[in-house]
Every structure is written in C-alpha cells, then in structure tokens.
Design an enzyme around this catalytic site. Structure first.
Site, PDB file in Angstrom:
ATOM      1  N   SER A  50      28.300  24.514  41.378  1.00  0.00           N
ATOM      2  CA  SER A  50      27.277  25.598  41.724  1.00  0.00           C
ATOM      3  C   SER A  50      28.031  26.672  42.618  1.00  0.00           C
ATOM      4  O   SER A  50      27.359  27.642  42.693  1.00  0.00           O
ATOM      5  CB  SER A  50      26.182  24.809  42.632  1.00  0.00           C
ATOM      6  OG  SER A  50      26.967  24.262  43.604  1.00  0.00           O
ATOM      7  N   ASP A 338      22.737  26.579  52.862  1.00  0.00           N
ATOM      8  CA  ASP A 338      22.090  25.413  52.983  1.00  0.00           C
ATOM      9  C   ASP A 338      22.994  24.459  53.721  1.00  0.00           C
ATOM     10  O   ASP A 338      24.025  24.911  54.051  1.00  0.00           O
ATOM     11  CB  ASP A 338      21.224  24.907  51.657  1.00  0.00           C
ATOM     12  CG  ASP A 338      22.301  24.850  50.630  1.00  0.00           C
ATOM     13  OD1 ASP A 338      23.637  24.618  50.737  1.00  0.00           O
ATOM     14  OD2 ASP A 338      21.968  24.879  49.289  1.00  0.00           O
ATOM     15  N   HIS A 341      25.960  24.873  50.484  1.00  0.00           N
ATOM     16  CA  HIS A 341      26.519  25.985  49.845  1.00  0.00           C
ATOM     17  C   HIS A 341      26.621  27.277  50.804  1.00  0.00           C
ATOM     18  O   HIS A 341      25.788  27.461  51.668  1.00  0.00           O
ATOM     19  CB  HIS A 341      25.517  26.387  48.744  1.00  0.00           C
ATOM     20  CG  HIS A 341      25.283  25.192  47.765  1.00  0.00           C
ATOM     21  ND1 HIS A 341      24.416  24.432  47.828  1.00  0.00           N
ATOM     22  CD2 HIS A 341      26.054  24.970  46.801  1.00  0.00           C
ATOM     23  CE1 HIS A 341      24.365  23.520  46.805  1.00  0.00           C
ATOM     24  NE2 HIS A 341      25.422  23.609  46.167  1.00  0.00           N
TER      25      HIS A 341
END
Length: 364
Positions: A50, A338, A341
């Site tokens: 990600s 978050d 991330h």
C-alpha cells in the site's frame, strides 16, 4: 458486496513504510537531486504494497481498500482513489520530480481504462496488504508479488519488442514489500519459524523477485530495508492490548529486529550484484530518516508522530477509517494518516530523501 472485516483482515492493510526497491537504468534522479538537468526517465513502474498502491485493490473483494472518504481528501480533486493516504503517495512525488508525469496511476484501478500511452510512461502494480511471503497476500485477498510482476510482463508484451526496448531499459522500477510479512505473520500469527529463519525466507523471496525484474531488463537496483516497525501507531496499540498501558514511545525490540533484517539485506544485495552482470544493487536506508522524523518531528513540521490523523489514530485503517470518523484539521502536522500509513507530508519527505541521497550512487 459487504465485507465483515476481522482484526487480521484489517491489519493486512498494513503497508508500513519498508523496503523500497528502485531499479533504474539511468542516473537521472541523481542529477535531479542536485538541481541539474537530467536525461529523461521515460517511465516509472511500481510493485509491492500500500505504500505504492494507487488503487489496484479497488477491483478486489478485500477489506484492504482505501477507495472511500476520508482517504484522498487532500488529493487533487479531493476524491479517494484507492491510495492509502490523505493525498499523494511517494511514487507520485517521484514521477513528478523526475519529470515523467504528475501522478503514477494504478494498472488495475477499476474506475477507468488505462491507455497504452499512459501505461508506457509507467504505472503501479502494487497491492495494499501484499508482501514477500505469498501467504501475506493470499490471506488478505490481494495480489501477490509474483502476480504483479506477471502483470508487468504482460504490459511489456502489449508494448511490443521495439517500444519495450526503448522504455523498459531506461525506466525506474519501485518495489516496496516486507513490513506486512513481519507484522501479519511473524508478530501476529503463530509461526513455525525463528526470527532468523523468517528473515532468511523473506530475503530469499526478495532476491527471487529482483532476479525476475533483472531477467526482464532491470539493471540498477536501489533496495531499502524495513522501517522502524515499532514506531507504527498500530503496533504500539497492539502492544497495549497484550500488556497495558500503551507504550509512550516506539517498541525498541521490533525496531532492533528491523535493523537486524536490514543488515542481512545489505549482504544479499552485495552478493546479488557480484553475480549479476551489469547490475548495480544499492541498499537504501529508509530506517534512519523515519526514525529521525520520530526523534525530531519539528524538523519536518510534525506535531504528532505517535498516532494517525483518522479517528483516534490508534487502530483505524482501511475499512475502519471512514467519513463517519473525525479527522485532524492539519494532516500536514501528522506523520501518519491512519494507524499505519503515512500522510502525504511524510511521503514527500521520504521521496525527497531518496532523490537527495540514494539516487546519487548510480552516478558512479
């Protein structure tokens, strides 16, 4: 289709900052980092998790998705794209700095058809939640590293031999993988491996993927190791669930283990380079700059490094980070968007670090 996320499924959205492999056949970034003119890199291709996923998971039936608000609130247009961030991610900043294009799109966005022209200037194949160990990706329901490289091979075929020869051999390749394996397998699930054994498995897998890229034409590799894993907000929260209270700082043991992995990675890269004609494999230290952000947040304009901007910032990520949750008013002052991330402010600082330092080593 509504998904019922479990803690394990949610944690598979971990794409913590970790190993970044850059395969380049041109030293253009070195000249860019010095402010000089550089021979143009025609394309950038990204693989991994990600940290580089620009929306490939949008098409997948998985909880590991970021195609909903508040993700993307600071992205151009203010809409979620599938990037696990408030705005741009590192690959976006790199392609812009290298003069390739403004953003690096997903190969499988699910929302629009990627033109051959856009694909020829680079795309991201990365899938949030993926890792070097295939079990990491399959348990999360996301794309494995092998399938991402297969997609790239397919794209090369679409280009045709002539075009591929012009583009691929001069392109920049980014790969980010490894942290999810440690967090989702070694730290979270029962394991039959010792720490050293699992490190060996991961590094062996990474070498295999680097070899696959080499076989497809990659020659210059910039490979970063793990980040300070123990500094991720979610890791500190999980530590508190096991043994309260929540740590006031990073988890020293996990950070030490990340450094141990990185030392082994450097040795592997040295050997790979010596046995791969024409290859230059350079280790990129991502651990140090991220630790510096935690230790000296004021240097980067950060007011908060121990929790994310979304919700409480302690556990929210992916499907738990929604527009029903409050968000901080100044994401640029947060290291994390978050609980896993980074914010685009952090990604920008990391991209600048690579352009200033690691890319210079390809000038030799």
């Amino acid at each position: 289709m509504a998904l019922k996320p479990t803690l394990a499924a949610l944690l598979f959205s971990l794409a913590a900052i970790h190993g970044i492999v850059v395969v380049a056949v041109d030293a253009a970034a070195a000249a860019v980092s010095r402010g000089g003119s550089a021979r143009r890199i025609p394309a950038v291709f990204a693989f991994g998790d990600s940290t580089l996923d620009a929306g490939n998971n949008n098409r997948l039936v998985t909880a590991v998705r970021a195609d909903h608000p508040p993700y993307g609130q600071d992205f151009p247009g203010g809409a979620p794209t599938g990037r696990f961030c408030d705005g741009k991610i590192m690959s976006d900043f790199l392609v812009e700095a290298l003069g390739v294009k403004g953003l690096l799109p997903a190969y499988h966005s699910g929302s629009e058809v990627l033109s051959d022209a856009d694909a020829a200037t680079g795309v991201s194949f990365a899938s949030g939640g993926s890792g070097l160990d295939d079990r990491t990706a399959t348990n999360a329901g996301v794309a494995t590293m092998a399938s991402q490289i297969a997609d790239f091979s397919e794209l090369v075929g679409r280009m045709g031999a002539g075009k591929a020869g012009e583009v691929v051999n001069k392109s920049l390749f980014l790969v980010s993988a490894g942290t999810n394996d440690m967090i989702m397998n070694y730290y979270l699930l029962p394991s039959k491996y010792t720490l050293d054994q699992y490190h060996a498995l991961l590094i062996g897998k990474l070498r295999s993927y680097i070899q696959s890229l080499y076989n497809l034409g990659a020659r210059r590799l910039l490979v970063a190791g793990l980040p300070p894993v123990g500094c991720l907000p979610v890791q500190m929260t999980l530590a508190a669930l096991r043994q309260p209270p929540r740590p006031q700082g990073c988890i020293a043991e996990q950070n030490a283990e990340a450094e141990k992995y990185n030392a082994k990675l450097r040795k592997m890269l040295t050997k790979f380079q010596s046995t791969s004609p024409g290859a230059k494999a350079v280790y990129a230290d991502i651990y140090t700059p991220l630790t510096d952000m935690v230790d000296h947040p004021q240097k980067y304009g950060f007011a908060e490094t121990g929790k994310g901007c979304c919700g409480t910032g302690l556990l929210e990520m992916g499907p738990l980070c929604t527009d029903l949750m409050p968000t901080c008013t100044t994401p640029a002052q947060f290291m994390f968007w978050d609980s896993v991330h980074p914010t685009q402010a952090t990604y920008k600082a990391v991209a600048d670090h690579f352009l200033r330092t690691n890319m210079l080593q390809f000038d030799d």
